[in-house]
Design an enzyme around this catalytic site. Sequence first.
Site, PDB file in Angstrom:
ATOM      1  CE  LYS A  76     -34.643 -58.430  37.193  1.00 15.23           C
ATOM      2  NZ  LYS A  76     -34.808 -58.519  35.722  1.00 15.23           N
ATOM      3  CB  THR A  77     -37.724 -51.944  37.896  1.00  9.91           C
ATOM      4  OG1 THR A  77     -36.391 -52.413  37.737  1.00  9.91           O
ATOM      5  CG2 THR A  77     -37.705 -50.571  38.533  1.00  9.91           C
ATOM      6  CG  ASP A 121     -32.057 -53.365  39.706  1.00 14.37           C
ATOM      7  OD1 ASP A 121     -32.317 -54.575  39.567  1.00 14.37           O
ATOM      8  OD2 ASP A 121     -32.043 -52.567  38.754  1.00 14.37           O
ATOM      9  CB  THR A 170     -29.850 -60.542  35.772  1.00 11.86           C
ATOM     10  OG1 THR A 170     -28.618 -60.039  36.297  1.00 11.86           O
ATOM     11  CG2 THR A 170     -30.721 -59.383  35.340  1.00 11.86           C
ATOM     12  NE  ARG A 229     -36.024 -51.822  30.233  1.00 17.38           N
ATOM     13  CZ  ARG A 229     -35.320 -52.255  31.269  1.00 17.38           C
ATOM     14  NH1 ARG A 229     -34.261 -52.985  31.085  1.00 17.38           N
ATOM     15  NH2 ARG A 229     -35.685 -51.945  32.490  1.00 17.38           N
TER      16      ARG A 229
HETATM   17  N1  LIG Z   1     -45.783 -57.474  32.657  1.00 13.75           N
HETATM   18  C1  LIG Z   1     -45.666 -56.273  32.071  1.00 13.75           C
HETATM   19  N2  LIG Z   1     -46.749 -55.657  31.558  1.00 13.75           N
HETATM   20  C2  LIG Z   1     -46.625 -54.467  30.924  1.00 13.75           C
HETATM   21  N3  LIG Z   1     -45.450 -53.809  30.762  1.00 13.75           N
HETATM   22  C3  LIG Z   1     -44.349 -54.363  31.276  1.00 13.75           C
HETATM   23  C4  LIG Z   1     -44.399 -55.615  31.958  1.00 13.75           C
HETATM   24  N4  LIG Z   1     -43.156 -55.937  32.371  1.00 13.75           N
HETATM   25  C5  LIG Z   1     -42.357 -54.944  31.970  1.00 13.75           C
HETATM   26  N5  LIG Z   1     -43.070 -53.997  31.312  1.00 13.75           N
HETATM   27  C6  LIG Z   1     -42.530 -52.802  30.672  1.00 13.75           C
HETATM   28  O1  LIG Z   1     -41.162 -53.056  30.382  1.00 13.75           O
HETATM   29  C7  LIG Z   1     -40.334 -52.013  30.897  1.00 13.75           C
HETATM   30  C8  LIG Z   1     -39.159 -52.659  31.613  1.00 13.75           C
HETATM   31  O2  LIG Z   1     -39.591 -53.268  32.805  1.00 13.75           O
HETATM   32  P1  LIG Z   1     -38.680 -53.217  34.131  1.00 13.75           P
HETATM   33  O3  LIG Z   1     -37.829 -51.990  34.181  1.00 13.75           O
HETATM   34  O4  LIG Z   1     -39.590 -53.469  35.272  1.00 13.75           O
HETATM   35  O5  LIG Z   1     -37.752 -54.475  33.891  1.00 13.75           O
HETATM   36  P2  LIG Z   1     -36.630 -55.079  34.853  1.00 13.75           P
HETATM   37  O6  LIG Z   1     -36.864 -56.546  34.904  1.00 13.75           O
HETATM   38  O7  LIG Z   1     -36.592 -54.359  36.142  1.00 13.75           O
HETATM   39  O8  LIG Z   1     -35.320 -54.799  34.045  1.00 13.75           O
HETATM   40  P3  LIG Z   1     -33.829 -54.529  34.623  1.00 13.75           P
HETATM   41  O9  LIG Z   1     -33.418 -55.802  35.268  1.00 13.75           O
HETATM   42  O10 LIG Z   1     -33.068 -54.208  33.371  1.00 13.75           O
HETATM   43  O11 LIG Z   1     -33.931 -53.359  35.559  1.00 13.75           O
HETATM   44  C9  LIG Z   1     -41.201 -51.140  31.800  1.00 13.75           C
HETATM   45  O12 LIG Z   1     -41.115 -49.808  31.409  1.00 13.75           O
HETATM   46  C10 LIG Z   1     -42.628 -51.605  31.574  1.00 13.75           C
HETATM   47  O13 LIG Z   1     -43.335 -50.610  30.879  1.00 13.75           O
END
Ligand SMILES: Nc1ncnc2c1ncn2[C@@H]1O[C@H](COP(=O)(O)OP(=O)(O)OP(=O)(O)O)[C@@H](O)[C@H]1O
Length: 388
Positions: A76-77, A121, A170, A229
């Site tokens: 998401k981030t 977030d 989430t 992640r």
């Molecule tokens: N589709 C994707 N392709 C490649 N790498 C990804 C992908 N999605 C996530 N990642 C990797 O996973 C890590 C975590 O992703 P991210 O921080 O965007 O998750 P999030 O959903 O925002 O989590 P949170 O809700 O805990 O903040 C990032 O550092 C990224 O490198």
Amino acid sequence: MTTGGFSPEQGDDRIVAGSSMSEEREVEAALRPKHLAEFVGQHRVRNQLSLVLEAAKLRGATADHILLSGPPGLGKTTLSMIVAEEMNAPLRISSGPAIQHSGDLAAILSSLTEGEVLFLDEIHRMSRPAEEMLYMAMEDFRVDIVVGKGAGATSIPLELPHFTIVGATTRAGLLPGPLRDRFGFTGHLDFYSNDELELVLRRSATMLDMHLTSEAFTEIATRSRGTPRIANRLLRRVRDWALVNQLSDVDARAAAAALDMYEVDSRGLDRLDRSVLDALCTKFHGGPVGLSTLAIAVGEEVETVETVAEPYLVREGLLGRTPRGRIAMPAAWEHLGLTPPEDTSTQGLWSLIPEETAMGDSSRLNTEPAGSLHQENLDGILYFEDRD
Ligand SMILES: Nc1ncnc2c1ncn2[C@@H]1O[C@H](COP(=O)(O)OP(=O)(O)OP(=O)(O)O)[C@@H](O)[C@H]1O
């Protein structure tokens, strides 16, 4: 990414947790895809988002507000950063827990520039007054600032530049309807397949200058709980192991040995997951047992068991949630190498578990508030909840 406050799904430091350990954030940030084309998987969301952004660019307008939901660590981030990059716009990051007063939000909104992307977030954790201010800001690009108190209070309208909110949650079910309705595009991120995780791992390995066999990638992907992640984190642990053991090429055996050392088993379960299953099977004969009793038995907080261990165990078909409590599913006994007792009340409950809660979409399961029996959640999925 967490920018304030604590939530169990984000503050946990397990190696298989979907959240960041602070010392690893830098590497994690470096591995983030910068453009939609590099973003692995999530084809539906990616294609839809691409269309939204492309259309906005053709119109020469800012993109519509975007809501992204799904479990931690699925991107998401990363997607919010990609939105800013693709729109060639600056990005501002904040979070629901950091915005507890409407004044906090007013300060952020009033300092935005034209076209800026504001990533919020954990948007479901914003305070009610801030949330109400956000409704007007999102719709009319205007906020009313109240000055003074009581009879002498006056409201001063403040015009805002056009901006794009990217909200992440989430717990989509906790967002009030009026807030959800103000997002022009909503995307739900699902857990990744093992093939997709392998692609994430291959990309990261290249960036980290690591050499792994195909089988080694498969080994790590299988243990990554459908979460990029976690996949990247396990890869970094394998990198440590290879470095210390002076291995330049990592094969499946080496990857497995490294991950075994960190107690991440072949299904991606760690010590907490296994102790929950073990308590369920050995101390409570497979259940049903109430959540808080189970948490006491494993020496953990109820919330930790509920939000950290349980969603994955449910999704893997190892644990079931029934009206009478948590139960071990047949696969749990098998995974622990145990034989289920011949005659248990549990077995009668297996058939009671809706398919979604037994195997499938647990991301939705853990997105709902706890504490009632047989609730119908906002996505229309029946789920069971017990609290003892
Ligand atoms: N589709 C994707 N392709 C490649 N790498 C990804 C992908 N999605 C996530 N990642 C990797 O996973 C890590 C975590 O992703 P991210 O921080 O965007 O998750 P999030 O959903 O925002 O989590 P949170 O809700 O805990 O903040 C990032 O550092 C990224 O490198």
